[in-house]
Motif scaffolding. Structure first.
Motif, PDB file in Angstrom:
ATOM      1  N   LYS A  97       0.829  -1.193   0.000  1.00 37.38           N
ATOM      2  CA  LYS A  97       0.000   0.000   0.000  1.00 37.38           C
ATOM      3  C   LYS A  97       0.866   1.246   0.000  1.00 37.38           C
ATOM      4  O   LYS A  97       1.844   1.349   0.744  1.00 37.38           O
ATOM      5  CB  LYS A  97      -0.929   0.014   1.215  1.00 37.38           C
ATOM      6  CG  LYS A  97      -2.067   1.013   1.094  1.00 37.38           C
ATOM      7  CD  LYS A  97      -3.139   0.756   2.138  1.00 37.38           C
ATOM      8  CE  LYS A  97      -4.354   1.656   1.896  1.00 37.38           C
ATOM      9  NZ  LYS A  97      -5.435   1.396   2.871  1.00 37.38           N
ATOM     10  N   GLY A  98       0.522   2.192  -0.842  1.00 39.27           N
ATOM     11  CA  GLY A  98       1.284   3.426  -0.949  1.00 39.27           C
ATOM     12  C   GLY A  98       0.810   4.478   0.033  1.00 39.27           C
ATOM     13  O   GLY A  98      -0.015   4.226   0.926  1.00 39.27           O
ATOM     14  N   ASP A  99       1.327   5.678  -0.108  1.00 42.32           N
ATOM     15  CA  ASP A  99       0.995   6.791   0.770  1.00 42.32           C
ATOM     16  C   ASP A  99       0.248   7.877  -0.007  1.00 42.32           C
ATOM     17  O   ASP A  99       0.227   7.878  -1.238  1.00 42.32           O
ATOM     18  CB  ASP A  99       2.275   7.402   1.363  1.00 42.32           C
ATOM     19  CG  ASP A  99       3.106   6.366   2.117  1.00 42.32           C
ATOM     20  OD1 ASP A  99       2.508   5.553   2.851  1.00 42.32           O
ATOM     21  OD2 ASP A  99       4.346   6.376   1.964  1.00 42.32           O
ATOM     22  N   MET A 100      -0.347   8.800   0.736  1.00 39.10           N
ATOM     23  CA  MET A 100      -0.924   9.968   0.106  1.00 39.10           C
ATOM     24  C   MET A 100       0.039  11.142   0.295  1.00 39.10           C
ATOM     25  O   MET A 100       0.489  11.414   1.407  1.00 39.10           O
ATOM     26  CB  MET A 100      -2.288  10.321   0.707  1.00 39.10           C
ATOM     27  CG  MET A 100      -2.878  11.598   0.095  1.00 39.10           C
ATOM     28  SD  MET A 100      -4.432  12.105   0.859  1.00 39.10           S
ATOM     29  CE  MET A 100      -5.520  10.868   0.191  1.00 39.10           C
ATOM     30  N   LEU A 101       0.363  11.813  -0.788  1.00 40.92           N
ATOM     31  CA  LEU A 101       1.239  12.975  -0.755  1.00 40.92           C
ATOM     32  C   LEU A 101       0.389  14.213  -1.043  1.00 40.92           C
ATOM     33  O   LEU A 101      -0.160  14.355  -2.136  1.00 40.92           O
ATOM     34  CB  LEU A 101       2.355  12.838  -1.794  1.00 40.92           C
ATOM     35  CG  LEU A 101       3.202  11.560  -1.687  1.00 40.92           C
ATOM     36  CD1 LEU A 101       4.223  11.503  -2.817  1.00 40.92           C
ATOM     37  CD2 LEU A 101       3.901  11.494  -0.335  1.00 40.92           C
ATOM     38  N   VAL A 102       0.281  15.075  -0.020  1.00 33.84           N
ATOM     39  CA  VAL A 102      -0.522  16.286  -0.155  1.00 33.84           C
ATOM     40  C   VAL A 102       0.403  17.429  -0.581  1.00 33.84           C
ATOM     41  O   VAL A 102       1.333  17.783   0.140  1.00 33.84           O
ATOM     42  CB  VAL A 102      -1.230  16.637   1.160  1.00 33.84           C
ATOM     43  CG1 VAL A 102      -2.026  17.936   1.009  1.00 33.84           C
ATOM     44  CG2 VAL A 102      -2.147  15.501   1.589  1.00 33.84           C
ATOM     45  N   GLU A 103       0.155  17.962  -1.764  1.00 30.32           N
ATOM     46  CA  GLU A 103       0.960  19.061  -2.298  1.00 30.32           C
ATOM     47  C   GLU A 103       0.147  20.350  -2.226  1.00 30.32           C
ATOM     48  O   GLU A 103      -0.959  20.420  -2.748  1.00 30.32           O
ATOM     49  CB  GLU A 103       1.363  18.761  -3.740  1.00 30.32           C
ATOM     50  CG  GLU A 103       2.236  19.825  -4.373  1.00 30.32           C
ATOM     51  CD  GLU A 103       2.676  19.445  -5.771  1.00 30.32           C
ATOM     52  OE1 GLU A 103       2.374  20.224  -6.701  1.00 30.32           O
ATOM     53  OE2 GLU A 103       3.294  18.369  -5.939  1.00 30.32           O
ATOM     54  N   VAL A 104       0.733  21.375  -1.554  1.00 34.12           N
ATOM     55  CA  VAL A 104      -0.017  22.610  -1.371  1.00 34.12           C
ATOM     56  C   VAL A 104       0.303  23.620  -2.463  1.00 34.12           C
ATOM     57  O   VAL A 104       1.429  23.688  -2.968  1.00 34.12           O
ATOM     58  CB  VAL A 104       0.275  23.242   0.018  1.00 34.12           C
ATOM     59  CG1 VAL A 104      -0.163  22.312   1.133  1.00 34.12           C
ATOM     60  CG2 VAL A 104       1.738  23.606   0.163  1.00 34.12           C
ATOM     61  N   THR A 105      -0.722  24.355  -2.838  1.00 29.68           N
ATOM     62  CA  THR A 105      -0.556  25.509  -3.716  1.00 29.68           C
ATOM     63  C   THR A 105      -1.053  26.737  -2.954  1.00 29.68           C
ATOM     64  O   THR A 105      -1.955  26.617  -2.107  1.00 29.68           O
ATOM     65  CB  THR A 105      -1.353  25.351  -5.020  1.00 29.68           C
ATOM     66  OG1 THR A 105      -2.746  25.229  -4.706  1.00 29.68           O
ATOM     67  CG2 THR A 105      -0.891  24.131  -5.803  1.00 29.68           C
ATOM     68  N   ILE A 106      -0.474  27.881  -3.219  1.00 33.04           N
ATOM     69  CA  ILE A 106      -0.849  29.095  -2.501  1.00 33.04           C
ATOM     70  C   ILE A 106      -1.678  29.973  -3.415  1.00 33.04           C
ATOM     71  O   ILE A 106      -1.248  30.326  -4.525  1.00 33.04           O
ATOM     72  CB  ILE A 106       0.396  29.848  -2.008  1.00 33.04           C
ATOM     73  CG1 ILE A 106       1.190  28.945  -1.054  1.00 33.04           C
ATOM     74  CG2 ILE A 106       0.007  31.151  -1.316  1.00 33.04           C
ATOM     75  CD1 ILE A 106       2.495  29.552  -0.573  1.00 33.04           C
ATOM     76  N   THR A 107      -2.875  30.269  -2.965  1.00 35.57           N
ATOM     77  CA  THR A 107      -3.782  31.095  -3.766  1.00 35.57           C
ATOM     78  C   THR A 107      -3.709  32.549  -3.298  1.00 35.57           C
ATOM     79  O   THR A 107      -3.543  32.827  -2.100  1.00 35.57           O
ATOM     80  CB  THR A 107      -5.223  30.591  -3.646  1.00 35.57           C
ATOM     81  OG1 THR A 107      -5.632  30.647  -2.273  1.00 35.57           O
ATOM     82  CG2 THR A 107      -5.332  29.162  -4.146  1.00 35.57           C
ATOM     83  N   VAL A 108      -3.823  33.450  -4.237  1.00 36.67           N
ATOM     84  CA  VAL A 108      -3.809  34.890  -3.952  1.00 36.67           C
ATOM     85  C   VAL A 108      -5.190  35.441  -4.280  1.00 36.67           C
ATOM     86  O   VAL A 108      -5.717  35.200  -5.375  1.00 36.67           O
ATOM     87  CB  VAL A 108      -2.741  35.614  -4.791  1.00 36.67           C
ATOM     88  CG1 VAL A 108      -2.773  37.120  -4.523  1.00 36.67           C
ATOM     89  CG2 VAL A 108      -1.360  35.042  -4.498  1.00 36.67           C
TER      90      VAL A 108
END
Length: 380
Positions: A346-357
């Protein structure tokens, strides 16, 4: 069909055409030249017959592979001693060179083996439905193997599930039971092949037997054709099948369902259904092996001061994730064990953030941002 006619040319597709492209072109041509739509044009019926014969081979994955092998060996073009103008014989049982059935004539294809792929006569026999065996003593024939690409939702492919599939197959006509004759019609020996069910064609000392295109290998023709299948002995039917998608399936993954293809003729075994998955993209998740990548937007304040956000996992649960102060765009955070499960891993979840303006600011927000800029020594 005429000696060595290229089935790809008959359908107007390239030899690299996909199964779906071939099917789409066949449907278009069949609709255009169907005898019912061209009752005052006898040539349309012949064209429809050519199209049907071509699709019977090119539309079947196994027959198409065998046919392509023959094309590479030059049996349908000028290569290997065959040409469009090759002589044809429907009267001599052994083809060219005066040989009879079972005799080892000079270079007859029925006795010629190339590079371990078996006799070329056997290839023709299997491609066109059994050659002489399709004649007056027709034996059981295996049904059509159907290949189809199926679109699968991302989350169904990741977690496993079922998807409905509608397939189109050739089956023995229910009215004439494959004979091609109308109820009560009389059968007489075919004048083209002399009742043998096969004709021979080739050039020089080489010849190959193939089913007669007039009687379609049966050796006889009816006084009246079956109205349901117009004498072909086959009917095109649509059938729905429920396909099980294994967890962790990816685009290109294939499953073979034994006996779920076309119905066999004369008591023959049913063909197989080969499904190729095409996994659709998801609006939230992407996949990297067994890992899931989820892109989550945060605002400038959250990125600067830190925050706690909620992330939904593949199974629908919400997991709290702490975003530390000073987080930059593109930063990834791992949630262990929430990826794709496959073969016990089983793999992992990678949460990638983006910054909104924000596009606009109210008066208080704008003042706060100006105060922040001035305190930071920024010029604007």
């Amino acid at each position: 069909m005429a000696n060595g006619t290229d089935y790809y040319a008959v359908l107007g597709v390239s030899s690299n055409a996909t199964a779906d492209e071939v099917k789409k072109q066949y449907r278009r041509l069949a609709k255009q030249y169907h005898p019912d739509a061209n009752q005052n044009d006898p040539k349309a019926a012949e064209r429809f017959k050519e199209i049907s014969e071509a699709y019977n081979v090119i539309g079947d994955a196994e027959k198409r592979k065998q046919y392509d092998d023959m094309r590479r060996l030059g049996a349908f073009g000028g290569v290997g001693g065959f040409s469009q103008g090759g002589a044809r014989s429907s009267s001599r049982p052994g083809g060219f060179g005066g040989t009879g059935p079972g005799q080892a004539g000079a270079g007859t294809f029925t006795d010629f083996d190339v590079g371990g792929i078996g006799g070329l006569g056997d290839l023709f026999s299997s491609m066109f439905g059994g050659g002489a065996a399709r004649g007056r003593n027709k034996g059981p024939e295996r049904g059509q193997t159907v290949e189809q690409t199926v679109e699968v939702p991302f989350r169904v492919a990741a977690t496993g599930g079922k998807v409905p599939v509608e397939i189109e197959v050739n089956e023995e006509c229910a009215m004439c039971h494959g004979s091609g004759a109308a109820p009560g019609a009389q059968l007489k020996p075919c004048g083209e092949c002399g009742g043998r069910g096969v004709i021979s064609f080739g050039q020089g000392s080489f010849a190959v037997n193939r089913p007669c295109p007039v009687c379609m290998g049966r050796g006889s023709v009816p006084s009246e054709r079956c109205p349901a299948c117009r004498g072909t002995g086959e009917a095109r039917v649509r059938r729905k099948v429920l396909i099980t998608v294994p967890a962790g399936a990816e685009s290109g993954h294939k499953v073979r369902l034994r006996g779920q293809g076309g119905k066999g003729a004369s008591g023959g075994q049913a063909g197989d259904l080969v499904i190729t998955f095409d996994v659709l993209p998801d609006r939230f998740y992407k996949r990297d092996g067994l890992d899931l990548i989820a892109t989550v937007p945060i605002n400038v304040a959250q990125a600067t001061l830190g925050s706690r956000i909620s992330v939904r996992t593949l199974d629908g649960k919400k997991v709290a994730l702490r975003i530390p102060a000073g987080t930059s765009a593109g930063k990834r955070f791992k949630i262990s064990g929430q990826g794709v499960e496959k073969d016990g891993k089983k793999g992992d979840m990678l949460v990638e953030v983006t910054i909104t303006v924000p596009d606009t600011l109210n008066e208080a927000q704008e003042k706060a941002m100006r105060d922040f800029a001035e305190a930071s020594g920024l010029k604007y």
